[in-house]
Design an enzyme around this catalytic site. Structure first.
Site, short mmCIF file in Angstrom:
data_model
loop_
_atom_site.label_atom_id
_atom_site.label_comp_id
_atom_site.label_asym_id
_atom_site.label_seq_id
_atom_site.Cartn_x
_atom_site.Cartn_y
_atom_site.Cartn_z
N GLY A 60 -4.13 -4.29 -4.61
CA GLY A 60 -5.12 -3.35 -5.13
C GLY A 60 -4.44 -2.04 -5.47
O GLY A 60 -3.67 -1.52 -4.68
N HIS A 61 -4.66 -1.57 -6.68
CA HIS A 61 -4.12 -0.27 -7.06
C HIS A 61 -5.30 0.66 -7.28
O HIS A 61 -6.23 0.28 -7.99
CB HIS A 61 -3.40 -0.30 -8.41
CG HIS A 61 -2.35 -1.34 -8.50
ND1 HIS A 61 -1.18 -1.25 -7.83
CD2 HIS A 61 -2.30 -2.48 -9.22
CE1 HIS A 61 -0.44 -2.32 -8.12
NE2 HIS A 61 -1.10 -3.06 -8.95
N LYS A 89 2.22 2.33 -5.07
CA LYS A 89 3.08 1.98 -6.21
C LYS A 89 2.35 2.22 -7.53
O LYS A 89 2.96 2.58 -8.53
CB LYS A 89 3.49 0.51 -6.15
CG LYS A 89 4.32 0.15 -4.94
CD LYS A 89 4.63 -1.33 -4.91
CE LYS A 89 3.49 -2.25 -4.55
NZ LYS A 89 2.94 -2.13 -3.21
N GLN A 112 2.30 -6.13 -3.43
CA GLN A 112 2.67 -6.18 -2.00
C GLN A 112 4.04 -5.52 -1.80
O GLN A 112 4.34 -4.57 -2.50
CB GLN A 112 2.66 -7.63 -1.47
CG GLN A 112 1.27 -8.23 -1.35
CD GLN A 112 0.82 -8.90 -2.63
OE1 GLN A 112 1.55 -9.60 -3.28
NE2 GLN A 112 -0.45 -8.72 -2.98
N GLY A 140 0.25 13.80 -3.15
CA GLY A 140 -1.20 13.64 -3.37
C GLY A 140 -1.44 12.61 -4.46
O GLY A 140 -0.50 12.17 -5.12
N ASP A 168 0.81 -1.22 0.00
CA ASP A 168 0.00 0.00 0.00
C ASP A 168 0.84 1.27 0.00
O ASP A 168 0.46 2.29 0.57
CB ASP A 168 -0.97 0.02 1.20
CG ASP A 168 -1.76 -1.27 1.29
OD1 ASP A 168 -2.25 -1.71 0.25
OD2 ASP A 168 -1.87 -1.83 2.39
N GLU A 169 2.00 1.23 -0.65
CA GLU A 169 2.85 2.42 -0.74
C GLU A 169 2.43 3.33 -1.89
O GLU A 169 3.12 4.31 -2.19
CB GLU A 169 4.33 2.01 -0.95
CG GLU A 169 4.96 1.26 0.20
CD GLU A 169 4.77 -0.24 0.08
OE1 GLU A 169 4.08 -0.67 -0.88
OE2 GLU A 169 5.29 -0.99 0.92
P1 IMP Z 1 -2.80 -12.81 1.53
O1 IMP Z 1 -1.81 -12.25 0.57
O2 IMP Z 1 -4.22 -12.52 1.17
O3 IMP Z 1 -2.53 -14.25 1.83
O4 IMP Z 1 -2.56 -12.04 2.93
C1 IMP Z 1 -1.37 -12.22 3.72
C2 IMP Z 1 -0.98 -10.92 4.37
O5 IMP Z 1 -0.55 -10.00 3.35
C3 IMP Z 1 -2.11 -10.21 5.10
O6 IMP Z 1 -1.57 -9.52 6.22
C4 IMP Z 1 -2.62 -9.20 4.09
O7 IMP Z 1 -3.25 -8.11 4.69
C5 IMP Z 1 -1.31 -8.81 3.43
N1 IMP Z 1 -1.49 -8.31 2.06
C6 IMP Z 1 -1.70 -9.03 0.93
N2 IMP Z 1 -1.78 -8.23 -0.14
C7 IMP Z 1 -1.60 -6.98 0.31
C8 IMP Z 1 -1.53 -5.69 -0.33
O8 IMP Z 1 -1.65 -5.55 -1.55
N3 IMP Z 1 -1.34 -4.63 0.50
C9 IMP Z 1 -1.15 -4.75 1.84
N4 IMP Z 1 -1.20 -5.92 2.47
C10 IMP Z 1 -1.41 -7.02 1.71
#
Ligand code: IMP
Length: 424
Positions: A40-41, A16, A221, A414, A13-14
């Site tokens: 998610g973007h 990107k 991620q 922003g 969630d930086e």
């Molecule tokens: P999973 O990837 O759904 O198995 O989740 C494993 C961990 O990674 C959990 O703590 C999720 O919240 C975190 N996670 C997975 N995808 C993202 C992302 O795109 N942003 C932030 N955290 C993520």
């Protein structure tokens, strides 16, 4: 030709997506290489917000090739919906390329994810990501995009896996009955709609390299969620670091020219797991509200905290970061004292190394910075024009850059494309 990798430096969630979208104009190929619809973007284009999970962020440049690499796990329903949404908004998807080696998320993966997450407390996105990668490694219970081509074999395989998964789910004390013909028909619909997009991406990228094209590899991620190098077991199930860009796309490492680390001006984490600089107080709430720190995929409130140099130094070394892009600096506006963790205390001992276990016991040692007040859009216009960062903010940026021994190439204040300053 240039090949660049964009990597998240914290727990995801930086923002990107904004950076990849900005950089995309100079690249011919944009490649996703890991994860799935857990990512998610949010991209803002002409007053419209798009929430994308699988399609690479360069989607709004129709002429660019957008690759979903072999390292991605594809949820067919999500991908079809995204393709339709983007096309409905008038953007062509004709240059989408989907790896025939990518694995497919099936209904049992989501059910297993829910059941297993209750036990582990990881707080997954429940998108079936972990169980899909587990099946990939098992080599016997998985379905790849390439398997859609042999319909008879696929039908048989789906039947066998479905019965096995029903038994597994029963051992968890739950009941599930999978409608194999329905799952098969959905996969056939997916195949029909994506037929022209499916290729072996290693060959596609080999041609791109031969033709001296520019390639941008976009990580999902981030480092601290990497299954090997992150805060295990509170991580995702794929590799998220620079090395994974090659594994998940079929592009050889020697072509990578630049690795950009995207880092937020503070830290966030969603889901369970240790987070040394977490702020369970008004400052944390303020950062969450001002930064709109709620998950794009699950809507969950993100945990917020100060920047963590110990974790970032580690992120730099495992990724080989060339330059940093600092995001959401505006969110720290108006905070009087801003802190940065520069070391941890564990068992009474000071360390500047990111530990492989017992992170939950790490007490951060902070350096404190004076805030820069609140900047208006007029102030930012002037900063952009004169390229002169206010002294307190400059002090903060210089400190980060010096500690990480890495230049900050861009500063984002922003969500809009023009709310960005180039610093090099
Ligand atoms: P999973 O990837 O759904 O198995 O989740 C494993 C961990 O990674 C959990 O703590 C999720 O919240 C975190 N996670 C997975 N995808 C993202 C992302 O795109 N942003 C932030 N955290 C993520």
């Amino acid at each position: 030709m240039t090949v660049t990798v964009v990597i998240g430096m914290q727990w995801g969630d930086e923002a990107k997506g904004k950076i990849v979208d900005l950089l995309a104009k100079d690249y011919d190929y944009i490649v996703r290489f890991n994860g799935g619809a857990n990512a998610g973007h949010t991209i803002k284009v002409a007053d419209k917000k798009f929430g994308l999970h699988l399609i690479p962020s360069g989607v709004f440049y129709p002429e660019k090739f957008k690759i979903i690499g072999n390292g991605v796990v594809i949820d067919p329903e999500t991908l079809l919906k995204e393709i339709e949404d983007v096309e409905r908004s008038g953007y062509s998807m004709k240059n989408l390329i989907i790896s025939d080696r990518a694995h497919i998320i099936l209904p049992w993966h989501k059910i297993m994810d829910g059941i297993e997450d209750e036990k582990s407390g990881i707080g997954t996105t429940k998108r079936g990501i972990g169980p899909a990668y587990m099946d990939k490694s098992s080599r016997i219970n998985a379905v790849r995009v390439a398997d859609l081509l042999d319909e008879t074999a696929l039908k048989e395989k789906l039947g066998q896996i479905a019965r096995l998964k029903e038994t597994q789910i029963r051992t968890y004390g739950q009941e599930a009955r999978f409608d194999v013909p329905k799952i098969f028909n959905e996969l056939m619909l997916f195949k029909k709609k994506t037929h022209g997009y499916i290729h072996n991406t290693a060959y596609v990228l080999q041609d791109a390299v031969r033709d001296r094209k520019n390639i941008l590899l976009e990580g999902a991620q981030a480092v601290l969620l990497d299954v090997d190098h992150g805060t295990y077991p509170f991580v995702t199930s794929s590799n998220t670091i620079t090395g994974a860009a090659c594994v998940g796309s079929g592009l050889p490492p020697r072509h990578i020219a630049r690795v950009i680390g995207v880092v937020k001006a503070y830290s966030t984490r969603v889901g369970g797991g240790p987070f040394p600089t977490e702020l369970n107080n008004d400052t944390g709430d303020r950062i969450r509200q001002k930064g709109a720190e709620f998950g794009t995929t699950t809507g969950r409130p993100r945990r917020c905290g100060w920047l963590d140099i110990v974790a970032l130094k580690y992120a730099c070394i495992v990724n080989g970061i060339d330059d940093l892009v600092l995001m959401k600096i505006d969110v720290l506006d108006g905070i009087e004292e801003i802190k940065v963790a520069t070391a941890y205390q564990i068992d009474g001992k000071k360390t500047d190394q990111f530990p492989s276990s017992r992170l939950a016991e790490a007490e951060p040692i902070y350096t404190t910075f004076k805030g820069w007040g609140t900047l208006t859009s007029h102030d930012w216009d002037k900063i952009k024009k004169d390229k002169k960062i206010p002294p307190q903010m400059k002090h903060y940026l210089d400190f980060i850059s010096k500690e990480l021994n890495t230049p900050i190439s861009m500063l984002s204040f922003g969500p809009e494309r023009d709310q960005t300053i180039s610093l090099l």
